[in-house]
Design a protein around this motif. Structure first.
Motif, PDB file in Angstrom:
ATOM      1  N   LYS A  76       0.826  -1.209   0.000  1.00 32.50           N
ATOM      2  CA  LYS A  76       0.000   0.000   0.000  1.00 32.50           C
ATOM      3  C   LYS A  76       0.856   1.253   0.000  1.00 32.50           C
ATOM      4  N   THR A  77       2.147   1.060   0.120  1.00 31.70           N
ATOM      5  CA  THR A  77       3.058   2.178   0.235  1.00 31.70           C
ATOM      6  C   THR A  77       3.171   2.940  -1.061  1.00 31.70           C
ATOM      7  N   LYS A  78       3.183   4.242  -0.953  1.00 31.66           N
ATOM      8  CA  LYS A  78       3.516   5.058  -2.099  1.00 31.66           C
ATOM      9  C   LYS A  78       4.884   4.529  -2.509  1.00 31.66           C
ATOM     10  N   GLN A  79       5.065   4.163  -3.769  1.00 31.81           N
ATOM     11  CA  GLN A  79       6.286   3.427  -4.148  1.00 31.81           C
ATOM     12  C   GLN A  79       7.510   4.333  -4.013  1.00 31.81           C
ATOM     13  N   ASN A  80       7.981   4.445  -2.791  1.00 35.14           N
ATOM     14  CA  ASN A  80       9.035   5.379  -2.456  1.00 35.14           C
ATOM     15  C   ASN A  80      10.165   4.602  -1.793  1.00 35.14           C
ATOM     16  N   GLU A  81      11.348   4.730  -2.364  1.00 31.48           N
ATOM     17  CA  GLU A  81      12.475   3.905  -1.927  1.00 31.48           C
ATOM     18  C   GLU A  81      12.801   4.083  -0.446  1.00 31.48           C
ATOM     19  N   THR A  82      12.864   5.330   0.004  1.00 29.98           N
ATOM     20  CA  THR A  82      13.197   5.597   1.405  1.00 29.98           C
ATOM     21  C   THR A  82      12.184   4.952   2.329  1.00 29.98           C
ATOM     22  N   LEU A  83      10.918   5.082   1.942  1.00 31.40           N
ATOM     23  CA  LEU A  83       9.821   4.549   2.736  1.00 31.40           C
ATOM     24  C   LEU A  83       9.909   3.028   2.826  1.00 31.40           C
ATOM     25  N   ARG A  85      12.521   1.155   2.340  1.00 33.76           N
ATOM     26  CA  ARG A  85      13.699   0.819   3.136  1.00 33.76           C
ATOM     27  C   ARG A  85      13.397   0.873   4.627  1.00 33.76           C
ATOM     28  N   MET A  86      12.668   1.918   5.040  1.00 33.52           N
ATOM     29  CA  MET A  86      12.307   2.080   6.447  1.00 33.52           C
ATOM     30  C   MET A  86      11.476   0.910   6.941  1.00 33.52           C
ATOM     31  N   LEU A  87      10.512   0.505   6.126  1.00 34.49           N
ATOM     32  CA  LEU A  87       9.647  -0.614   6.512  1.00 34.49           C
ATOM     33  C   LEU A  87      10.425  -1.926   6.550  1.00 34.49           C
ATOM     34  N   LEU A  88      11.313  -2.111   5.570  1.00 36.31           N
ATOM     35  CA  LEU A  88      12.105  -3.340   5.534  1.00 36.31           C
ATOM     36  C   LEU A  88      13.032  -3.404   6.745  1.00 36.31           C
ATOM     37  N   ASP A  89      13.647  -2.267   7.073  1.00 35.67           N
ATOM     38  CA  ASP A  89      14.519  -2.234   8.250  1.00 35.67           C
ATOM     39  C   ASP A  89      13.740  -2.517   9.523  1.00 35.67           C
ATOM     40  N   ALA A  90      12.469  -2.147   9.515  1.00 36.95           N
ATOM     41  CA  ALA A  90      11.645  -2.356  10.709  1.00 36.95           C
ATOM     42  C   ALA A  90      11.112  -3.786  10.781  1.00 36.95           C
ATOM     43  N   GLY A  91      11.438  -4.592   9.757  1.00 39.23           N
ATOM     44  CA  GLY A  91      11.080  -6.007   9.813  1.00 39.23           C
ATOM     45  C   GLY A  91       9.753  -6.365   9.169  1.00 39.23           C
ATOM     46  N   VAL A  92       9.300  -5.553   8.223  1.00 38.89           N
ATOM     47  CA  VAL A  92       8.051  -5.869   7.554  1.00 38.89           C
ATOM     48  C   VAL A  92       8.194  -7.178   6.767  1.00 38.89           C
ATOM     49  N   ASP A  93       7.115  -7.934   6.664  1.00 40.35           N
ATOM     50  CA  ASP A  93       7.126  -9.161   5.887  1.00 40.35           C
ATOM     51  C   ASP A  93       7.061  -8.795   4.408  1.00 40.35           C
ATOM     52  N   VAL A  94       8.196  -8.952   3.739  1.00 44.43           N
ATOM     53  CA  VAL A  94       8.303  -8.485   2.356  1.00 44.43           C
ATOM     54  C   VAL A  94       7.359  -9.233   1.410  1.00 44.43           C
ATOM     55  N   ASN A  95       6.974 -10.438   1.789  1.00 42.74           N
ATOM     56  CA  ASN A  95       6.105 -11.234   0.917  1.00 42.74           C
ATOM     57  C   ASN A  95       4.636 -11.231   1.344  1.00 42.74           C
ATOM     58  N   LYS A 112       6.583  -0.695 -12.972  1.00 43.88           N
ATOM     59  CA  LYS A 112       7.917  -0.621 -13.575  1.00 43.88           C
ATOM     60  C   LYS A 112       8.880   0.188 -12.705  1.00 43.88           C
ATOM     61  N   ASN A 113       8.792  -0.062 -11.402  1.00 42.06           N
ATOM     62  CA  ASN A 113       9.617   0.703 -10.470  1.00 42.06           C
ATOM     63  C   ASN A 113      10.979   0.043 -10.300  1.00 42.06           C
ATOM     64  N   GLN A 114      11.930   0.463 -11.126  1.00 41.63           N
ATOM     65  CA  GLN A 114      13.205  -0.248 -11.172  1.00 41.63           C
ATOM     66  C   GLN A 114      14.152   0.057 -10.022  1.00 41.63           C
ATOM     67  N   THR A 115      13.848   1.076  -9.223  1.00 40.94           N
ATOM     68  CA  THR A 115      14.703   1.285  -8.056  1.00 40.94           C
ATOM     69  C   THR A 115      14.248   0.367  -6.936  1.00 40.94           C
ATOM     70  N   LEU A 116      12.948   0.083  -6.920  1.00 46.10           N
ATOM     71  CA  LEU A 116      12.374  -0.692  -5.832  1.00 46.10           C
ATOM     72  C   LEU A 116      12.578  -2.191  -5.992  1.00 46.10           C
ATOM     73  N   ILE A 117      12.535  -2.669  -7.212  1.00 49.62           N
ATOM     74  CA  ILE A 117      12.590  -4.106  -7.445  1.00 49.62           C
ATOM     75  C   ILE A 117      13.859  -4.752  -6.862  1.00 49.62           C
TER      76      ILE A 117
END
Length: 157
Positions: A76-83, A85-95, A112-117
Motif C-alpha cells: 500500500k506504500t507510495k512506491q518510495n524507496e526511502t519509505l 527501506r524504512m519498513l524493511l529495516d523495521a522487519g516488515v514481511d516483504v512477501n 515498472k519501479n526499477q529502483t524498488l525491485i
C-alpha cells in the motif's frame, strides 16, 4: 458527524494529512493509538502515512514500535524507496500479500519501479508468489514485456 471523513479515526486522518503534531498528541495520550485500525478498511496510522509518503510520521511511528505487519503495509506504500527501506529495516514481511493476493514486488513490477525491485529482491521478495488471478510478479513482467525486470526476477527465483 460520522460521515464527515468516512470512518477515519482522528489519528489515521492526521497521519494521512501529514499532521505530525496531531499524531504525536494522540500517541502521547495513549500508546494503543499507534496500531489502532480504522473502522472503514482496517488501515493503521502507519498505513495512512505510507499511502501518502509522509516520511516523518512513518519514522516516528516505527520508532514507537508501530506493528509493521498489521495488514499489508508494503504493497500500500507510495512506491518510495526511502519509505520501503524504512519498513524493511523495521522487519516488515516483504512477501505479505494484500486482499488481491498481490505482494509489494508485484506492484513494483506493474509500475515498472526499477529502483524498488532490486531492493525488494535483496530483502528476499519472492517473484513466484501468485495473486488471486494466478499471476506472479514474473508473469506480469513477461506480460507487460518489461524484459530487464524479467531478467532481474529470473536471477532471483
Amino acid at each position: 458527524m460520522m460521515h464527515s471523513v468516512g470512518h477515519y479515526r482522528p489519528i489515521c486522518q492526521a497521519a494521512y494529512q501529514n499532521d505530525f503534531g496531531q499524531v504525536w498528541r494522540w500517541v502521547r495520550e495513549d500508546s494503543k493509538y499507534i496500531n489502532i485500525q480504522d473502522g472503514f478498511n482496517g488501515d493503521t496510522p502507519l498505513i495512512c502515512a505510507c499511502r501518502r509518503g509522509h516520511l516523518r510520521i512513518v519514522s516516528f511511528l516505527l520508532r514507537r514500535n508501530a506493528d509493521v505487519n498489521l495488514k499489508n503495509q508494503v504493497s500500500k506504500t507510495k512506491q518510495n524507496e526511502t519509505l520501503v527501506r524504512m519498513l524493511l529495516d523495521a522487519g516488515v514481511d516483504v512477501n505479505a500479500a494484500d486482499c488481491y493476493g498481490c505482494t509489494a514486488l508485484y506492484y513494483a513490477c506493474e509500475m515498472k519501479n526499477q529502483t524498488l525491485i532490486p531492493l525488494l529482491l535483496e530483502a528476499q521478495a519472492d517473484p513466484t508468489i501468485r495473486n488471486k488471478n494466478g499471476e506472479s510478479s514474473l508473469d506480469i513482467a513477461r506480460r507487460l514485456k518489461f524484459s530487464q525486470i524479467e531478467l532481474m526476477l529470473r536471477k532471483a527465483s
